[in-house]
Write a protein that holds these residues in place. Structure first.
Motif, PDB file in Angstrom:
ATOM      1  N   PRO A   1       0.833  -1.199   0.000  1.00 35.89           N
ATOM      2  CA  PRO A   1       0.000   0.000   0.000  1.00 35.89           C
ATOM      3  C   PRO A   1       0.870   1.251   0.000  1.00 35.89           C
ATOM      4  O   PRO A   1       1.999   1.233   0.502  1.00 35.89           O
ATOM      5  N   VAL A   2       0.364   2.314  -0.585  1.00 34.60           N
ATOM      6  CA  VAL A   2       1.024   3.613  -0.556  1.00 34.60           C
ATOM      7  C   VAL A   2       0.351   4.455   0.518  1.00 34.60           C
ATOM      8  O   VAL A   2      -0.855   4.685   0.469  1.00 34.60           O
ATOM      9  N   VAL A   3       1.126   4.877   1.524  1.00 38.72           N
ATOM     10  CA  VAL A   3       0.590   5.652   2.648  1.00 38.72           C
ATOM     11  C   VAL A   3       1.457   6.889   2.860  1.00 38.72           C
ATOM     12  O   VAL A   3       2.664   6.757   3.061  1.00 38.72           O
ATOM     13  N   PRO A   4       0.884   8.107   2.807  1.00 35.52           N
ATOM     14  CA  PRO A   4      -0.506   8.391   2.444  1.00 35.52           C
ATOM     15  C   PRO A   4      -0.765   8.090   0.975  1.00 35.52           C
ATOM     16  O   PRO A   4       0.153   8.119   0.159  1.00 35.52           O
ATOM     17  N   ALA A   5      -2.024   7.783   0.687  1.00 38.64           N
ATOM     18  CA  ALA A   5      -2.385   7.369  -0.673  1.00 38.64           C
ATOM     19  C   ALA A   5      -2.059   8.464  -1.677  1.00 38.64           C
ATOM     20  O   ALA A   5      -2.375   9.644  -1.460  1.00 38.64           O
ATOM     21  N   ALA A   6      -1.429   8.089  -2.765  1.00 42.05           N
ATOM     22  CA  ALA A   6      -1.087   9.031  -3.827  1.00 42.05           C
ATOM     23  C   ALA A   6      -0.936   8.263  -5.125  1.00 42.05           C
ATOM     24  O   ALA A   6      -0.384   7.164  -5.148  1.00 42.05           O
ATOM     25  N   ALA A   7      -1.455   8.846  -6.199  1.00 46.45           N
ATOM     26  CA  ALA A   7      -1.330   8.262  -7.535  1.00 46.45           C
ATOM     27  C   ALA A   7      -1.391   9.411  -8.532  1.00 46.45           C
ATOM     28  O   ALA A   7      -2.446  10.012  -8.728  1.00 46.45           O
ATOM     29  N   PRO A   8      -0.268   9.767  -9.150  1.00 47.16           N
ATOM     30  CA  PRO A   8      -0.241  10.927 -10.042  1.00 47.16           C
ATOM     31  C   PRO A   8      -1.224  10.844 -11.202  1.00 47.16           C
ATOM     32  O   PRO A   8      -1.642  11.874 -11.735  1.00 47.16           O
ATOM     33  N   ASP A   9      -1.602   9.616 -11.608  1.00 48.48           N
ATOM     34  CA  ASP A   9      -2.476   9.474 -12.767  1.00 48.48           C
ATOM     35  C   ASP A   9      -3.950   9.434 -12.415  1.00 48.48           C
ATOM     36  O   ASP A   9      -4.787   9.250 -13.298  1.00 48.48           O
ATOM     37  N   ALA A  10      -4.296   9.607 -11.132  1.00 48.54           N
ATOM     38  CA  ALA A  10      -5.711   9.600 -10.732  1.00 48.54           C
ATOM     39  C   ALA A  10      -6.306  10.989 -10.926  1.00 48.54           C
ATOM     40  O   ALA A  10      -5.668  11.995 -10.596  1.00 48.54           O
ATOM     41  N   PRO A  11      -7.547  11.091 -11.439  1.00 46.01           N
ATOM     42  CA  PRO A  11      -8.138  12.400 -11.730  1.00 46.01           C
ATOM     43  C   PRO A  11      -8.813  13.077 -10.537  1.00 46.01           C
ATOM     44  O   PRO A  11      -9.474  14.110 -10.713  1.00 46.01           O
ATOM     45  N   GLY A  12      -8.701  12.522  -9.339  1.00 44.19           N
ATOM     46  CA  GLY A  12      -9.313  13.124  -8.165  1.00 44.19           C
ATOM     47  C   GLY A  12      -8.470  12.873  -6.935  1.00 44.19           C
ATOM     48  O   GLY A  12      -7.366  12.316  -7.016  1.00 44.19           O
ATOM     49  N   GLU A  13      -8.981  13.298  -5.777  1.00 39.70           N
ATOM     50  CA  GLU A  13      -8.260  13.115  -4.521  1.00 39.70           C
ATOM     51  C   GLU A  13      -8.178  11.622  -4.189  1.00 39.70           C
ATOM     52  O   GLU A  13      -9.199  10.956  -3.998  1.00 39.70           O
ATOM     53  N   VAL A  14      -6.982  11.110  -4.113  1.00 42.18           N
ATOM     54  CA  VAL A  14      -6.770   9.676  -3.943  1.00 42.18           C
ATOM     55  C   VAL A  14      -6.995   9.279  -2.489  1.00 42.18           C
ATOM     56  O   VAL A  14      -6.470   9.917  -1.561  1.00 42.18           O
ATOM     57  N   VAL A  15      -7.784   8.223  -2.294  1.00 45.48           N
ATOM     58  CA  VAL A  15      -8.061   7.725  -0.945  1.00 45.48           C
ATOM     59  C   VAL A  15      -7.504   6.322  -0.723  1.00 45.48           C
ATOM     60  O   VAL A  15      -7.476   5.836   0.404  1.00 45.48           O
ATOM     61  N   TRP A  16      -7.061   5.673  -1.795  1.00 42.43           N
ATOM     62  CA  TRP A  16      -6.514   4.318  -1.660  1.00 42.43           C
ATOM     63  C   TRP A  16      -5.610   4.043  -2.840  1.00 42.43           C
ATOM     64  O   TRP A  16      -6.003   4.227  -3.990  1.00 42.43           O
ATOM     65  N   GLU A  17      -4.398   3.619  -2.557  1.00 43.98           N
ATOM     66  CA  GLU A  17      -3.467   3.199  -3.602  1.00 43.98           C
ATOM     67  C   GLU A  17      -2.701   2.004  -3.061  1.00 43.98           C
ATOM     68  O   GLU A  17      -2.005   2.102  -2.040  1.00 43.98           O
ATOM     69  N   GLU A  18      -2.857   0.865  -3.716  1.00 43.42           N
ATOM     70  CA  GLU A  18      -2.229  -0.359  -3.236  1.00 43.42           C
ATOM     71  C   GLU A  18      -2.039  -1.322  -4.393  1.00 43.42           C
ATOM     72  O   GLU A  18      -2.881  -1.407  -5.286  1.00 43.42           O
ATOM     73  N   THR A  19      -0.928  -2.035  -4.366  1.00 50.47           N
ATOM     74  CA  THR A  19      -0.721  -3.126  -5.304  1.00 50.47           C
ATOM     75  C   THR A  19      -0.800  -4.434  -4.530  1.00 50.47           C
ATOM     76  O   THR A  19      -0.073  -4.621  -3.545  1.00 50.47           O
ATOM     77  N   VAL A  20      -1.723  -5.290  -4.939  1.00 48.25           N
ATOM     78  CA  VAL A  20      -1.978  -6.555  -4.257  1.00 48.25           C
ATOM     79  C   VAL A  20      -1.095  -7.627  -4.895  1.00 48.25           C
ATOM     80  O   VAL A  20      -1.127  -7.848  -6.101  1.00 48.25           O
ATOM     81  N   ALA A  21      -0.326  -8.307  -4.054  1.00 50.05           N
ATOM     82  CA  ALA A  21       0.611  -9.323  -4.532  1.00 50.05           C
ATOM     83  C   ALA A  21      -0.131 -10.540  -5.063  1.00 50.05           C
ATOM     84  O   ALA A  21      -1.302 -10.771  -4.734  1.00 50.05           O
ATOM     85  N   PRO A  22       0.518 -11.360  -5.867  1.00 46.74           N
ATOM     86  CA  PRO A  22      -0.046 -12.659  -6.210  1.00 46.74           C
ATOM     87  C   PRO A  22      -0.356 -13.452  -4.937  1.00 46.74           C
ATOM     88  O   PRO A  22       0.490 -13.581  -4.057  1.00 46.74           O
ATOM     89  N   GLY A  23      -1.585 -13.925  -4.823  1.00 49.20           N
ATOM     90  CA  GLY A  23      -1.997 -14.622  -3.615  1.00 49.20           C
ATOM     91  C   GLY A  23      -2.374 -13.704  -2.473  1.00 49.20           C
ATOM     92  O   GLY A  23      -2.674 -14.173  -1.379  1.00 49.20           O
ATOM     93  N   GLY A  24      -2.407 -12.399  -2.725  1.00 48.80           N
ATOM     94  CA  GLY A  24      -2.729 -11.445  -1.671  1.00 48.80           C
ATOM     95  C   GLY A  24      -4.200 -11.074  -1.644  1.00 48.80           C
ATOM     96  O   GLY A  24      -5.016 -11.575  -2.422  1.00 48.80           O
ATOM     97  N   TYR A  25      -4.533 -10.179  -0.738  1.00 45.63           N
ATOM     98  CA  TYR A  25      -5.902  -9.688  -0.615  1.00 45.63           C
ATOM     99  C   TYR A  25      -5.856  -8.247  -0.145  1.00 45.63           C
ATOM    100  O   TYR A  25      -4.819  -7.748   0.333  1.00 45.63           O
ATOM    101  N   ALA A  26      -6.959  -7.550  -0.274  1.00 47.36           N
ATOM    102  CA  ALA A  26      -7.078  -6.178   0.209  1.00 47.36           C
ATOM    103  C   ALA A  26      -8.535  -5.915   0.526  1.00 47.36           C
ATOM    104  O   ALA A  26      -9.435  -6.526  -0.063  1.00 47.36           O
ATOM    105  N   SER A  27      -8.779  -5.018   1.461  1.00 47.41           N
ATOM    106  CA  SER A  27     -10.146  -4.607   1.770  1.00 47.41           C
ATOM    107  C   SER A  27     -10.132  -3.144   2.157  1.00 47.41           C
ATOM    108  O   SER A  27      -9.168  -2.653   2.742  1.00 47.41           O
ATOM    109  N   ARG A  28     -11.215  -2.451   1.827  1.00 49.65           N
ATOM    110  CA  ARG A  28     -11.272  -1.021   2.086  1.00 49.65           C
ATOM    111  C   ARG A  28     -12.717  -0.562   2.140  1.00 49.65           C
ATOM    112  O   ARG A  28     -13.569  -1.072   1.425  1.00 49.65           O
ATOM    113  N   ARG A  29     -12.975   0.410   2.994  1.00 53.66           N
ATOM    114  CA  ARG A  29     -14.283   1.062   3.013  1.00 53.66           C
ATOM    115  C   ARG A  29     -14.228   2.244   2.050  1.00 53.66           C
ATOM    116  O   ARG A  29     -13.302   3.065   2.124  1.00 53.66           O
TER     117      ARG A  29
END
Length: 268
Positions: free
Chosen positions: A26-54
């Motif tokens: 995960p990127v903390v604080p969330a940031a992604a230069p290519d996102a068109p709005g305020e980023v609230v979550w940026e994460e790369t999930v590994a092979p065999g991984g999982y992620a959850s977010r509200r």
């Protein structure tokens, strides 16, 4: 190699990892230069991984199959009332369509829209086969234990839902994005597993406050003898809810009704 059995050496070793960057994290604080709005979550999930977010209503969630072999198995819950969750059967039958793609909705068991699919450059998705399991992986790969080399999507889901106070009974039928199936005229299931070109994307819009849970494990019908899957990127940014003239909302009478049900829920 540091002696991490010594607590002082263990602390030094842990602190030395600060600033380390790997592909799957995960990127903390969330940031992604290519996102068109305020980023609230940026994460790369590994092979065999999982992620959850509200995710709040109106949030856009973009999933990227970075290397062409990800399998994004997805669960969705109404964050305020998790007993309302994705209903795959209703998602298909209400829309008179067995296949997911741009302009399609992900519906709850109460006839409301949990999320809509705004963009889709993949075209290979699956709403029929569900998640892989420990027993199935054990038969295919020799072991399917959650903490072994061949974890299953269902077990990863259980880790993901636990972050939100949910349990085994809440792991409902999922949709699989980036790995698809087609149903032949004779009823045969034809897997579309790939691998595919890298960087295919799917963008969802949350139509209510959601809990999203993702597992990135091989599709249950993957014919390859080796457990194979690649990384999945998740980027979410804030955005407005669907307006009255939204083309997805007005794509069909069934879609409009589902959005009206959702708006009635928010008006209460």
């Amino acid at each position: 190699m540091s002696n991490t059995a010594n607590p002082y050496a263990a602390r030094a070793h842990a602190r030395a990892q600060a600033g380390t960057v790997v592909e799957a994290m995960p990127v903390v604080p969330a940031a992604a230069p290519d996102a068109p709005g305020e980023v609230v979550w940026e994460e790369t999930v590994a092979p065999g991984g999982y992620a959850s977010r509200r995710l709040s209503r109106g949030t856009r969630l973009r999933l990227i199959d970075l290397h062409g072999d990800a399998c994004a198995s997805l669960l969705l819950f109404n964050a305020a009332m998790p007993t309302e969750r994705l209903n795959v059967a209703d998602t298909l039958k209400v829309q008179w369509n067995g296949y997911l793609g741009a302009g399609k909705l992900l519906l709850s068991d109460m006839g409301r829209v949990l999320a809509s699919i705004l963009d889709d450059s993949a075209g290979t998705h699956d709403a029929f086969c569900g998640a892989s399991s420990e027993a199935g992986n054990a038969r295919k790969y020799g072991t399917g234990a959650n903490y072994g080399p061949h974890p299953s999507a269902r077990d990863r889901f259980m880790l993901g839902v636990a972050k939100h106070g949910l349990g085994r009974k809440d792991v409902h039928p999922c949709v699989n994005l980036f790995k698809g199936v087609r149903i032949a005229e004779d009823g045969a299931i034809m897997p579309e597993i790939g691998p595919f070109p890298p960087a295919r994307t799917v963008t969802l819009r949350a139509e209510m406050d959601l809990i999203a849970v993702l597992a990135n494990c091989p599709h249950v019908l993957d014919p390859r003898p080796e457990w194979t899957v690649s990384a999945l990127r998740c980027t979410a940014w804030q955005g407005p809810p669907a307006p009255a003239d939204d083309p997805v909302r007005n794509a069909s009478p069934e879609a409009t009704r589902a959005f009206l049900n959702t708006e009635d829920y928010h008006a209460r």
